[in-house]
Design a protein around this motif. Structure first.
Motif, PDB file in Angstrom:
ATOM      1  N   ASN A  30       0.836  -1.187   0.000  1.00  0.00           N
ATOM      2  CA  ASN A  30       0.000   0.000   0.000  1.00  0.00           C
ATOM      3  C   ASN A  30       0.884   1.256   0.000  1.00  0.00           C
ATOM      4  O   ASN A  30       1.706   1.432   0.900  1.00  0.00           O
ATOM      5  CB  ASN A  30      -0.895  -0.033   1.242  1.00  0.00           C
ATOM      6  CG  ASN A  30      -1.832   1.144   1.333  1.00  0.00           C
ATOM      7  OD1 ASN A  30      -1.577   2.222   0.820  1.00  0.00           O
ATOM      8  ND2 ASN A  30      -2.939   0.927   2.013  1.00  0.00           N
ATOM      9  N   PRO A  31       0.713   2.149  -1.003  1.00  0.00           N
ATOM     10  CA  PRO A  31       1.548   3.354  -1.080  1.00  0.00           C
ATOM     11  C   PRO A  31       1.418   4.259   0.152  1.00  0.00           C
ATOM     12  O   PRO A  31       2.377   4.899   0.562  1.00  0.00           O
ATOM     13  CB  PRO A  31       1.047   4.082  -2.330  1.00  0.00           C
ATOM     14  CG  PRO A  31       0.310   3.056  -3.111  1.00  0.00           C
ATOM     15  CD  PRO A  31      -0.184   2.025  -2.159  1.00  0.00           C
ATOM     16  N   LYS A  32       0.242   4.289   0.761  1.00  0.00           N
ATOM     17  CA  LYS A  32       0.058   5.105   1.964  1.00  0.00           C
ATOM     18  C   LYS A  32       0.873   4.547   3.131  1.00  0.00           C
ATOM     19  O   LYS A  32       1.411   5.296   3.941  1.00  0.00           O
ATOM     20  CB  LYS A  32      -1.425   5.186   2.339  1.00  0.00           C
ATOM     21  CG  LYS A  32      -2.237   6.016   1.382  1.00  0.00           C
ATOM     22  CD  LYS A  32      -3.675   6.123   1.827  1.00  0.00           C
ATOM     23  CE  LYS A  32      -4.457   6.955   0.831  1.00  0.00           C
ATOM     24  NZ  LYS A  32      -5.854   7.120   1.240  1.00  0.00           N
ATOM     25  N   ALA A  40       5.675   4.972   6.593  1.00  0.00           N
ATOM     26  CA  ALA A  40       6.963   4.442   7.053  1.00  0.00           C
ATOM     27  C   ALA A  40       8.075   5.460   6.817  1.00  0.00           C
ATOM     28  O   ALA A  40       8.944   5.660   7.677  1.00  0.00           O
ATOM     29  CB  ALA A  40       7.277   3.126   6.343  1.00  0.00           C
ATOM     30  N   ARG A  41       8.069   6.105   5.675  1.00  0.00           N
ATOM     31  CA  ARG A  41       9.077   7.145   5.390  1.00  0.00           C
ATOM     32  C   ARG A  41       8.993   8.281   6.409  1.00  0.00           C
ATOM     33  O   ARG A  41      10.003   8.768   6.901  1.00  0.00           O
ATOM     34  CB  ARG A  41       8.879   7.705   3.976  1.00  0.00           C
ATOM     35  CG  ARG A  41       9.409   6.830   2.899  1.00  0.00           C
ATOM     36  CD  ARG A  41       9.347   7.519   1.524  1.00  0.00           C
ATOM     37  NE  ARG A  41       9.404   6.506   0.506  1.00  0.00           N
ATOM     38  CZ  ARG A  41       8.368   6.053  -0.192  1.00  0.00           C
ATOM     39  NH1 ARG A  41       7.170   6.559   0.005  1.00  0.00           N
ATOM     40  NH2 ARG A  41       8.513   5.112  -1.088  1.00  0.00           N
ATOM     41  N   GLN A  68       3.372  -5.974   5.660  1.00  0.00           N
ATOM     42  CA  GLN A  68       1.939  -5.710   5.759  1.00  0.00           C
ATOM     43  C   GLN A  68       1.238  -6.642   6.719  1.00  0.00           C
ATOM     44  O   GLN A  68       1.533  -7.827   6.722  1.00  0.00           O
ATOM     45  CB  GLN A  68       1.296  -5.804   4.377  1.00  0.00           C
ATOM     46  CG  GLN A  68       1.712  -4.649   3.493  1.00  0.00           C
ATOM     47  CD  GLN A  68       0.829  -4.524   2.271  1.00  0.00           C
ATOM     48  OE1 GLN A  68      -0.370  -4.407   2.377  1.00  0.00           O
ATOM     49  NE2 GLN A  68       1.459  -4.565   1.113  1.00  0.00           N
ATOM     50  N   PRO A  69       0.360  -6.118   7.542  1.00  0.00           N
ATOM     51  CA  PRO A  69      -0.118  -4.734   7.652  1.00  0.00           C
ATOM     52  C   PRO A  69       0.679  -3.897   8.647  1.00  0.00           C
ATOM     53  O   PRO A  69       0.203  -2.888   9.130  1.00  0.00           O
ATOM     54  CB  PRO A  69      -1.554  -4.919   8.143  1.00  0.00           C
ATOM     55  CG  PRO A  69      -1.453  -6.103   9.051  1.00  0.00           C
ATOM     56  CD  PRO A  69      -0.412  -7.012   8.406  1.00  0.00           C
ATOM     57  N   TYR A  70       1.908  -4.278   8.942  1.00  0.00           N
ATOM     58  CA  TYR A  70       2.712  -3.612   9.971  1.00  0.00           C
ATOM     59  C   TYR A  70       3.869  -2.829   9.369  1.00  0.00           C
ATOM     60  O   TYR A  70       4.294  -3.084   8.245  1.00  0.00           O
ATOM     61  CB  TYR A  70       3.294  -4.647  10.953  1.00  0.00           C
ATOM     62  CG  TYR A  70       2.244  -5.537  11.562  1.00  0.00           C
ATOM     63  CD1 TYR A  70       1.403  -5.070  12.559  1.00  0.00           C
ATOM     64  CD2 TYR A  70       2.091  -6.843  11.116  1.00  0.00           C
ATOM     65  CE1 TYR A  70       0.430  -5.877  13.109  1.00  0.00           C
ATOM     66  CE2 TYR A  70       1.116  -7.662  11.654  1.00  0.00           C
ATOM     67  CZ  TYR A  70       0.287  -7.179  12.658  1.00  0.00           C
ATOM     68  OH  TYR A  70      -0.680  -7.980  13.193  1.00  0.00           O
TER      69      TYR A  70
END
Length: 65
Positions: free
Chosen positions: A3-5, A10-11, A45-47
């Motif tokens: 997921n890009p979001k 994370a960034r 994902q999902p973490y």
């Protein structure tokens, strides 16, 4: 596909690390710890895990209070 979001989040987390995470990253970054390659704020994902060593699937997490 990741997921890009989640990737963007994370960034952003890399730039707002806690004091404990920053200290740990200074120890782990650039193969300083036993020549092991750790990744910071890695998406599984999902973490989003704090630190990840891919070769053996080791995850290091910090609990925030």
């Amino acid at each position: 596909m990741i997921n890009p979001k989640l990737l963007e989040f994370a960034r952003n987390m890399r730039h707002s690390a806690t004091d404990a995470e920053s200290l740990m990253w200074q120890i782990l970054r650039a193969r300083r710890f036993m020549d092991l390659k750790f990744i910071r704020q890695h998406v599984i994902q999902p973490y989003i895990v704090d630190f990840y060593f891919h070769e053996i699937g080791l995850v290091i997490e910090f609990e925030s209070k």
